[in-house]
Write an enzyme that holds these catalytic residues in place. Structure first.
Site, PDB file in Angstrom:
ATOM      1  N   HIS A 100      46.533  -2.907  -5.569  1.00 36.12           N
ATOM      2  CA  HIS A 100      47.897  -2.673  -6.082  1.00 36.12           C
ATOM      3  C   HIS A 100      48.196  -3.540  -7.309  1.00 36.12           C
ATOM      4  CE1 HIS A 100      49.414  -0.258  -2.600  1.00 36.12           C
ATOM      5  NE2 HIS A 100      48.440  -0.897  -1.991  1.00 36.12           N
TER       6      HIS A 100
ATOM      7  N   ASN B 257      53.833   2.839   1.568  1.00 35.45           N
ATOM      8  CA  ASN B 257      53.356   3.742   0.518  1.00 35.45           C
ATOM      9  C   ASN B 257      54.161   5.037   0.518  1.00 35.45           C
ATOM     10  OD1 ASN B 257      52.258   5.744   2.231  1.00 35.45           O
ATOM     11  ND2 ASN B 257      50.256   4.785   2.285  1.00 35.45           N
TER      12      ASN B 257
ATOM     13  N   TYR C   8      48.200 -10.861   3.407  1.00 35.34           N
ATOM     14  CA  TYR C   8      49.168 -10.943   2.298  1.00 35.34           C
ATOM     15  C   TYR C   8      49.476 -12.390   1.918  1.00 35.34           C
ATOM     16  CZ  TYR C   8      49.723  -5.955   2.562  1.00 35.34           C
ATOM     17  OH  TYR C   8      49.464  -4.611   2.513  1.00 35.34           O
TER      18      TYR C   8
HETATM   19  C1  HEM Z   1      44.161  -4.018   6.850  1.00 34.03           C
HETATM   20  C2  HEM Z   1      44.823  -3.369   5.958  1.00 34.03           C
HETATM   21  C3  HEM Z   1      45.351  -3.952   4.695  1.00 34.03           C
HETATM   22  C4  HEM Z   1      45.069  -5.136   4.085  1.00 34.03           C
HETATM   23  C5  HEM Z   1      44.108  -6.201   4.540  1.00 34.03           C
HETATM   24  C6  HEM Z   1      45.868  -5.199   2.883  1.00 34.03           C
HETATM   25  C7  HEM Z   1      45.840  -6.222   1.978  1.00 34.03           C
HETATM   26  C8  HEM Z   1      46.580  -6.291   0.824  1.00 34.03           C
HETATM   27  C9  HEM Z   1      46.515  -7.350  -0.144  1.00 34.03           C
HETATM   28  C10 HEM Z   1      45.605  -8.554  -0.053  1.00 34.03           C
HETATM   29  C11 HEM Z   1      47.397  -7.079  -1.115  1.00 34.03           C
HETATM   30  C12 HEM Z   1      47.693  -7.902  -2.364  1.00 34.03           C
HETATM   31  C13 HEM Z   1      48.953  -8.704  -2.131  1.00 34.03           C
HETATM   32  C14 HEM Z   1      49.300  -9.631  -3.254  1.00 34.03           C
HETATM   33  O1  HEM Z   1      48.408 -10.042  -4.011  1.00 34.03           O
HETATM   34  O2  HEM Z   1      50.491  -9.981  -3.362  1.00 34.03           O
HETATM   35  C15 HEM Z   1      48.041  -5.849  -0.770  1.00 34.03           C
HETATM   36  C16 HEM Z   1      49.023  -5.254  -1.493  1.00 34.03           C
HETATM   37  C17 HEM Z   1      49.706  -4.148  -1.065  1.00 34.03           C
HETATM   38  N1  HEM Z   1      49.444  -3.386   0.061  1.00 34.03           N
HETATM   39 FE1  HEM Z   1      48.064  -3.738   1.433  1.00 34.03          FE
HETATM   40  N2  HEM Z   1      46.626  -4.080   2.796  1.00 34.03           N
HETATM   41  C18 HEM Z   1      46.336  -3.292   3.888  1.00 34.03           C
HETATM   42  C19 HEM Z   1      46.872  -2.079   4.193  1.00 34.03           C
HETATM   43  C20 HEM Z   1      47.936  -1.531   3.554  1.00 34.03           C
HETATM   44  C21 HEM Z   1      48.649  -0.372   3.986  1.00 34.03           C
HETATM   45  C22 HEM Z   1      48.367   0.429   5.253  1.00 34.03           C
HETATM   46  C23 HEM Z   1      49.635  -0.169   3.072  1.00 34.03           C
HETATM   47  C24 HEM Z   1      50.676   0.904   3.055  1.00 34.03           C
HETATM   48  C25 HEM Z   1      51.312   1.274   4.084  1.00 34.03           C
HETATM   49  C26 HEM Z   1      49.566  -1.209   2.090  1.00 34.03           C
HETATM   50  C27 HEM Z   1      50.429  -1.376   1.032  1.00 34.03           C
HETATM   51  C28 HEM Z   1      50.363  -2.379   0.104  1.00 34.03           C
HETATM   52  C29 HEM Z   1      51.266  -2.487  -1.011  1.00 34.03           C
HETATM   53  C30 HEM Z   1      52.445  -1.594  -1.339  1.00 34.03           C
HETATM   54  C31 HEM Z   1      50.845  -3.596  -1.751  1.00 34.03           C
HETATM   55  C32 HEM Z   1      51.446  -4.102  -3.048  1.00 34.03           C
HETATM   56  C33 HEM Z   1      52.556  -5.091  -2.781  1.00 34.03           C
HETATM   57  C34 HEM Z   1      53.199  -5.508  -4.082  1.00 34.03           C
HETATM   58  O3  HEM Z   1      53.773  -4.628  -4.739  1.00 34.03           O
HETATM   59  O4  HEM Z   1      53.101  -6.686  -4.437  1.00 34.03           O
HETATM   60  N3  HEM Z   1      48.518  -2.016   2.402  1.00 34.03           N
HETATM   61  N4  HEM Z   1      47.505  -5.378   0.416  1.00 34.03           N
END
Ligand code: HEM
Length: 528
Positions: A56, A134, A344
């Site tokens: 993202h 999402n 996160y």
């Molecule tokens: C085990 C599953 C998942 C892991 C380990 C994971 C991990 C991460 C990580 C490490 C980030 C970066 C955060 C940052 O640098 O601030 C991120 C961002 C994000 N993830 Fe996930 N994620 C997972 C599943 C999901 C799912 C299922 C969704 C949606 C429903 C999702 C939606 C997002 C969104 C929207 C962001 C961006 C947040 C922002 O705008 O700063 N992720 N995720």
């Protein structure tokens, strides 16, 4: 007229009298090392970037507010939750929202076919609540341990640094639970026209807990009042040729012009517990909850009315996480939700720094006082204990100046019993019904775009991946499998003859009819 503009200074507050020339010995040099003004300027510049988000990375943000209706559907919200953000009417809860794509780098085109992130920070009177979701309402996988493999396959090849269709489908071919989301993604729903005209969803299953400590499972959804608009691949290519940041521009231009985007907030609810009567697992985030059984109950609205003053300070440094919940909203046992929660804040301590929560964009609203006993670390900005308790950064203390625990609430005690191990739930065998429902619910032009996109992708995949993918599509819907096979020149009979995947149940489908709403389109999908 005299010049009223402020004077340029260094960060030390010294006025800068010449910003055009290095300090040198004579007109032609050499330069000297004691040139503090230059060193401050250039070394700050050298450190201007922080690591981009591991996923993202490309995104845009906006500020706004949330107003609760005080009701969940027709019932008082307090029947289900004691969270004041959903109970109290007439309160404008400040919010910050970041929309994003998933796989592309920080400056990648916003027209890419990708799920869109929909991350929301409610700065409530009870502290922050983040909902990190999402636009597609489901996810590719249902067990967090698979996430790094999935993202590696979707991101560029480690040798060539190119995203490849065969890498994506090599992973998907081994994961029937991904077919539902892939069907969304390869249709026009995989390229929303912009961030305003798209839905949002928390995707994972949470719990609402009321004053009596009674819990319900729930899913959260955002419904755009602007409606939903998606693009075909051809339309997206045309935009991308002229503009790689069209969605950010659309968001900023509309908010700056006073055309504030608005979403209704809705929840789906079911009693807590295994809900064994359901043919799908409510903790499986690759599935939707059919709305004829679990209607979308409206409970509030969000308006975005202010663009950030500075992209880096507010958007790049913003940090959302699934562990950030308020009293009255709780975790479920959804394995993705539980696995995400560590990731996160871990990445944010690395990406932004250990004191990322002291930054104004991430701190609670000014009305909420933060009094922790945490001290120090890189870039400590504020000290929570500047009052009489500044000596006592521990708890408990016999002295009157220290901090005390908050009064207890009626805790929700989830009964837990079982054998520790690594499991797949037995109710995850059917990964095809909802994928087929999705295929059948599309309009003709959407189905045609879906098939054309998949045919293009399949042509880039080796035969074993092609055959397995056609096998999955055919099990979701026979017409779906046939059209992809014919378009890409894949032998359908050979694909159909494949055995089930090792360790996976033979495909089977449910028979019930189900109702879903996508954008303004409510549709009932017939039993096959
Ligand atoms: C085990 C599953 C998942 C892991 C380990 C994971 C991990 C991460 C990580 C490490 C980030 C970066 C955060 C940052 O640098 O601030 C991120 C961002 C994000 N993830 Fe996930 N994620 C997972 C599943 C999901 C799912 C299922 C969704 C949606 C429903 C999702 C939606 C997002 C969104 C929207 C962001 C961006 C947040 C922002 O705008 O700063 N992720 N995720």
């Amino acid at each position: 007229m005299s010049d009223q503009r402020p004077i340029l200074t260094t960060r030390q507050g010294h006025p800068v009298r010449d910003n055009q020339s290095l300090r040198t010995v004579g007109e032609r040099g050499p330069a000297t090392l004691e040139n503090y003004q230059f060193i401050e300027k250039i070394t700050h510049f050298d450190r201007e970037r922080i690591p981009e988000r591991v996923v993202h990375a490309r995104g845009a943000g906006a500020h706004g507010y949330f107003e609760a209706y005080g009701k969940i559907g027709d019932e008082p919200a307090s029947k289900y939750t004691r969270a004041r953000v959903l109970n109290e009417t007439g309160v404008k809860t400040p919010m910050f929202v970041r929309f994003s794509t998933v796989a592309g780098a920080k400056e990648s085109p916003e027209t890419e076919r990708d799920p869109r992130g929909f991350a929301v920070k409610f700065k409530t009177v009870d502290g922050n609540w983040d909902l990190v979701g999402n636009n597609l309402k489901v996810f590719f996988i249902r067990d967090a341990i698979k996430f790094p493999d999935m993202i590696h396959a979707f991101k560029p090849d480690p040798v060539t640094n190119r995203q490849e269709a065969w890498r994506f489908f090599d992973f998907v071919a081994q994961h029937p639970e991904a077919i539902h989301m892939v069907t969304w993604l390869k249709s026009p729903w995989g390229i929303p026209a912009n961030y305003r005209e798209m839905e949002g969803s928390g995707v994972n299953t949470y719990k609402l807990v009321n004053d009596q400590g009674v819990a319900h499972l729930c899913k959260f959804h955002w419904i755009p009042k602007q409606g939903v608009r998606n693009l075909t691949s051809a339309q997206a290519s045309e935009i991308q040729a002229k503009d790689v940041g069209h969605a950010t521009r659309d968001l900023y231009d509309n908010i700056s012009a006073g055309n504030f985007p608005e979403w209704e907030f809705a929840v789906q609810i079911m009693p807590d517990g295994p809900n064994d009567h359901l043919s799908f697992d409510p903790l499986d985030d690759t599935k939707r909850w059919p709305e004829d059984q679990f209607p979308l109950l409206k409970c509030g609205r969000m308006v975005l009315d202010r663009v950030p003053d500075n992209f880096f300070a507010e958007v790049e440094q913003s940090a959302f996480g699934t562990g950030v919940l308020v009293d009255g909203i709780d975790f479920s046992d959804d394995k993705m939700l539980q696995g995400r929660t560590l990731s996160y804040s871990d990445t944010q301590r690395y990406r932004v720094g250990p004191n990322y929560l002291q930054l104004p964009i991430n701190a609670p609203q000014p009305g909420v006082k933060v009094y922790s006993n945490q001290r120090d670390g890189q870039m400590t900005y504020g000290v929570d204990g500047t009052g009489p308790n500044r000596h006592i950064n521990y708890e408990p203390s016999t002295l009157a100046e220290g901090l005390r625990e908050a009064p207890k609430t009626t805790e929700y005690h989830q009964p837990v019993e079982g054998k520790l191990g690594r499991f797949q739930t037995s109710r995850t065998e059917d990964d095809y019904t909802q994928a087929g429902n999705r295929y059948r619910s599309f309009e003709d032009w959407e189905r045609e775009d879906l098939i054309a996109n998949l045919v293009g992708d399949m042509k880039q995949c080796p035969e074993p991946i092609q055959l397995r993918m056609v096998w999955h599509f055919w099990h979701a819907d026979e017409d779906y499998g046939r059209r992809v096979a014919e378009g890409a020149g894949i032998d359908l009979e050979k694909a159909k003859a494949l055995p089930p995947l090792p360790g996976r149940a033979a495909p089977h489908k449910r028979l019930e009819a189900e109702t879903y709403t996508d954008g303004t389109r409510a549709h009932k999908v017939a039993a096959e």
